[in-house]
Design an enzyme around this catalytic site. Sequence first.
Site, PDB file in Angstrom:
ATOM      1  N   ASP A   1      53.501 -29.383  -7.172  1.00  0.00           N
ATOM      2  CA  ASP A   1      52.192 -30.008  -7.342  1.00  0.00           C
ATOM      3  C   ASP A   1      52.057 -30.380  -8.824  1.00  0.00           C
ATOM      4  OD1 ASP A   1      48.969 -29.235  -5.816  1.00  0.00           O
ATOM      5  OD2 ASP A   1      49.636 -30.922  -7.003  1.00  0.00           O
TER       6      ASP A   1
HETATM    7  C1  GLC Z   1      46.712 -32.470  -6.997  1.00  0.00           C
HETATM    8  C2  GLC Z   1      46.584 -31.789  -5.652  1.00  0.00           C
HETATM    9  C3  GLC Z   1      47.552 -32.274  -4.627  1.00  0.00           C
HETATM   10  C4  GLC Z   1      47.812 -33.751  -4.821  1.00  0.00           C
HETATM   11  C5  GLC Z   1      48.528 -33.910  -6.156  1.00  0.00           C
HETATM   12  C6  GLC Z   1      48.836 -35.383  -6.475  1.00  0.00           C
HETATM   13  O1  GLC Z   1      46.693 -31.530  -8.032  1.00  0.00           O
HETATM   14  O2  GLC Z   1      46.646 -30.357  -5.664  1.00  0.00           O
HETATM   15  O3  GLC Z   1      46.986 -31.988  -3.332  1.00  0.00           O
HETATM   16  O4  GLC Z   1      48.620 -34.262  -3.781  1.00  0.00           O
HETATM   17  O5  GLC Z   1      47.785 -33.350  -7.226  1.00  0.00           O
HETATM   18  O6  GLC Z   1      47.653 -36.079  -6.679  1.00  0.00           O
END
Ligand code: GLC
Length: 748
Positions: free
Chosen positions: A304
């Site tokens: 993430d």
């Molecule tokens: C965010 C979220 C995740 C998302 C990612 C990309 O921090 O936790 O669910 O897909 O970043 O935007």
Amino acid sequence: MRKCSLVFLVLLLQLSAIVRAQKADADVEALIRQMSIEEKVGQMTQLNLDVVCEGGIYKLVEPHHLDPTKLREALLKYHVGSILNCGGHAYPLKQWHELIGGIQEVATKETRLKIPVIYGIDAIHGANYVSKSTLFPQQLAQAATFNPDLAFQAAEVTAYETRAAGMTWNFSPVLDVARNPLWSRVFETFGEDALVCSRFGEAAIRGYQGASTPIDNTHLAACMKHFLAYGGNRTGKDRTPTYLSEIQLRELYLPPFKAAIETGALTVMINSGEINGVPVHADKNILTRLLREELKFEGVAVTDWEDVIKLHLNHKVAPNLKEATFMAVDAGIDMCMVPNDYDFTKLLIELVKEGRISESRLDVSVRRILTLKKKLGILKNVSIPNEQQYPKFGSSAHRAIARKTAEEAITLLENRNQTLPLKANQKIFVTGPAANSLSLLNGAWTRTWQGVDTIWDDQSNNTILEAMLAVSPNVTYAPGCGIDTLLNLTNALNLANQSDVIVACMGEKPSTEKPGDIDDLSLPRAQLDYVKALLKTGKPVVLVLVENRPRLVNEIADQCAAVVMAYQPGDTGGDVLADILIGKVNPSGKLPLTYPRYNHSLMWYDHKYTETFDTQFGNKAFNPQWEFGHGLSYSEIRYTDLKLSAPTLIKGDSLTVTLSLSNPSDREAKESVLLFTRDHYASITPSVKKLRNFSKITLKPGETKTVRFSLKAEDLSFVDANGMFVTEPGDFDIQIGPLTTTFKYVLK
Ligand code: GLC
């Protein structure tokens, strides 16, 4: 003769499939053999779009456009293989085509190996970062339909409209089981039950990925997230520790991901949090032993946002970024959503050249990434769509699916003295912070990350107020209060006193992740006080809740004439809510979570016996505001004749469960039928009830239907002290609606 040729044909088809599969590997292996360490590490690097655009990170020059120098630094110097996100807000199709077209032009024409970039985006309730796309109810609302086919259709539309922009990877669905109602991301989940999350997750993944190989240009790669147990945080604050037993991990949090893997999910995103003191991004037991060796997942594992950095800065398990990089790659991540610099890239190259990470370890991840691009049909070439290629983009047909989903999601929780449906000639006072707001109807992850920037609202949609004005000539309006401030009460109460009924639309400011952290689950004080003032007028109050999560309303709910949970129903939500309030649509939603009554009684529907109050001292055993699975219809569906095919279920056999549902009303009704079981005694403390199956039916006025379920031993199972799913012999109850019956499970 005919038979021989048929057999020959089948053999030929099987042989070509094997050859194709090997060819897929041959393409990938041929590329890997040519790649340098730097090119391999580049494929494992995922950058935020901002890094290759003109301007600063989060401060791009409008209109956002590529910076040729920065783009070539990313693709030619660092060989980056993936880019994600938008620059902070949605773009029209044309701008997406320019951005992604420019990226792919350099990737496929100027790099040595000409491998296209895989572009990832969060399209979590429609292609939210593509202007004018169809916006669906958020996942929690989709779950309230108890109709996974609607999630399948929503995912198909989302995939189509995301591919229309040129993107091939969607960071969706969220498969986290939401077990803390305080958590800012409850609205992004399919609720608190593992079976519901599994069924809806499977449906969404099938809708996103389609059934063709390679994936066609109206589908894309799904991403099951966030592995694992992100929804189990103890405090309800986002990205805070989860403390879990092996039993809870396997019985509650793992099943939706296991189902998604069996459905063919191509990628997984890792939970930013920690489990029992180990950040998941550094947990080899979770990312390799469990995900790869036990679950046999072969797809791409992406981190993430900034989660390698967070091993150092937030979790403090790595003394520096280099150790953080080592820990994450050694634990089993394939791609790092860095996403705003080249530290991961440079440090991983160093680690390989020092011999701490082997090149063969890189090959494992690069093979998965290139195989993903192959499965998407973009390994060797990639085409950028034109605006004519996706004629159904934002179409009324797509919007109709969003509307149908909202119709089956919005949940009628109370309807005292048949306050609803509203009568034609009633004078209606519409009020509250959610009454005239499109952004509250959509929530976060809409045209911007947090969803609060109303300039991006598509004014062609109706707010609740606008929808009410469209269906009734007797509507007045005043906000009365904001999200957490009282406004002009005198004016509002005057209008309330002149009305026959008050529609009080209360709500929650759109938010997600850390910005959405709260320290009090109660609906904001100003809104509670305003509703109390409205109740004092003596007029019937219809309380409408537009919220991310179940905010406490114990001070007002029991005094309201009706209560409707609207969740975040999307762009069509205003119109649908109006149609439900006037009776044009018969509500059929049911709560996919327990709606708590008090701050310190945040319990789940499948709690343990010892978690309830002791009724001998005058308390109600379990006293939520509304139970999981609760939802009313205007038709008051009748449940009768619950029967079992036998009084005993023998191991290896199945039991047929039947019951009758009748619709005594003069309007068509839909009803979600939820089958719960109760294990009387077990070697691990049993839950008071557990959802084991559900199905949704439609009943014409006056119609009676028989509903049938089949129950096997594995449907009754729980995770025992050895971490295995087992079903122990003994007595069980089945509970469907108000009906209960008992049966025995025996081994022979
Ligand atoms: C965010 C979220 C995740 C998302 C990612 C990309 O921090 O936790 O669910 O897909 O970043 O935007």
